[in-house]
Design an enzyme around this catalytic site. Sequence first.
Site, mmCIF file in Angstrom:
data_model
loop_
_atom_site.group_PDB
_atom_site.id
_atom_site.type_symbol
_atom_site.label_atom_id
_atom_site.label_comp_id
_atom_site.label_asym_id
_atom_site.label_seq_id
_atom_site.Cartn_x
_atom_site.Cartn_y
_atom_site.Cartn_z
ATOM 1 N N GLU A 29 43.001 28.107 41.034
ATOM 2 C CA GLU A 29 43.749 29.123 40.285
ATOM 3 C C GLU A 29 45.146 29.368 40.852
ATOM 4 O OE1 GLU A 29 43.028 33.827 39.295
ATOM 5 O OE2 GLU A 29 41.297 32.515 39.467
ATOM 6 N N ASP A 30 45.274 29.343 42.178
ATOM 7 C CA ASP A 30 46.520 29.799 42.813
ATOM 8 C C ASP A 30 47.328 28.712 43.505
ATOM 9 O OD1 ASP A 30 45.913 32.347 41.978
ATOM 10 O OD2 ASP A 30 45.013 32.963 43.869
#
Length: 476
Positions: free
Chosen positions: A74-75
């Site tokens: 996600e990051d």
Amino acid sequence: MTINDLLAIIKDYNPDEVDIVKKAYEYANEMHKGQYRQSGEPYINHPLNVAHILAEMHADRDTVCAGLLHDVIEDTNATKEDIADIFNKDIANLVDGVTKLAKISFSTKEEQNLANTRKIITGITSDVRIIIIKLADRLHNMRTLEYKNEFKQKENALETMEIFVPLAYYIGAYRIKSELEDLSLRYLKPDMYKQIEERKQKIEIDSSECLAEMLTKIKRMLDDRNIPNEIKVRTKNIYGIYKRLNEGNKICDIHDLLALKIMVDEVENCYKTLYLVHKEYHPINDKFKDYITNPKTNMYSSLHTTVFGPDDRLVQTQIRTFDMDRIASFGLTAYWDINKGEARNVMQKDLKDKYQFFNSLTEMNAMFGDNQQFVSQVKNELFANKVYVYTVSGDIIELPKGSTPIDFAYKIHTDIGNTMVAAVVNNEYVPINYELKNKDRVRIITDELSFGPRGDWLDIAKTSYAKKKIREFNKK
């Protein structure tokens, strides 16, 4: 929190997996380099804490590694394929399972939120460990919520109460559930939280001698009879007290405010202990519950009896085996200790075979294509208040509050719903729009020659499954 703190726990219960856990940490640390949390600390501290929470439950290797890696897709620029290549497919699937869906796939923020909520809730159907990682993730985020602004604090606390607390309850993870409830209340109703916290602390101080006296006396009785035992003192959590007060009770009326948890070695000794406790302390008859013979729908097992302790204080005693206590505290996650290498498979099998909510969730997921309808139905039906009623054979059936005999009939079997002609509750005939109450004993009268469910039953039924089956019958 440091990597050495995490590795110390891993060495204690799973020493063969220290190297891969360390490798997962080093990879996550490299990927999150230069990223910081709102508190100002390096971002890696968050996944490290999540993994630590999982390790405290004695989670398996893949779950702990996924806890360390849960934000890298996600990051960062890491992909699911990267994780599968560097580690294994199971870890990659777990990380993917807890990763939010990308913004680019949705036209509005609301659509994205609904899709992600659905993904979180339904993750349990493919692998319960996805939910356990999400609960650990949410728990650490709630523990560090003071760094968010007030709006975000309340938003996160409300979402926690609506989604994560029910999920923790359904898998029996009471420790996580209780902490999430208290952390949420702290931000939703800070003044009330502080007031109850102060009253709770005073009660604990005032009751310490009474509880210590009971603990010593019960322990001596068990030791004299060579019954292996351990006894712990427990006070109801702050949210639990708040809920009872909100229902109109006074704090002195809360019969399970103070409790002794008595753990023994086997089921037979649970009942022997119950006899000894009742012999020494007068019980309140209508506060006795046998959750060993009739476990809760999340497989919680224990004997509960509230007695008059010293100084006429009401004290609940919870009597259970050591294994029951692990399940009472950690729910399905206790399987990691009890079933070791087979834990994941046993978790998933028991979810399907023993947990009523699992089948209801699977049915809803198949019924509702629209994310908003699905999330709304889950909140209103699965995550709302419940009633627990009995079949004629003594089985406990879980239904949403407001359910009727129609919902009960279809919960038992579609054919029983389709051929129902009358309902008997507590040995009395009731109308089909009767609202079922806790502890009702329900018997459905059927007739093979009946005309089947009427169209107006759709307005009476509460559950989506009953409504679906009524519609299907009428289409035929």
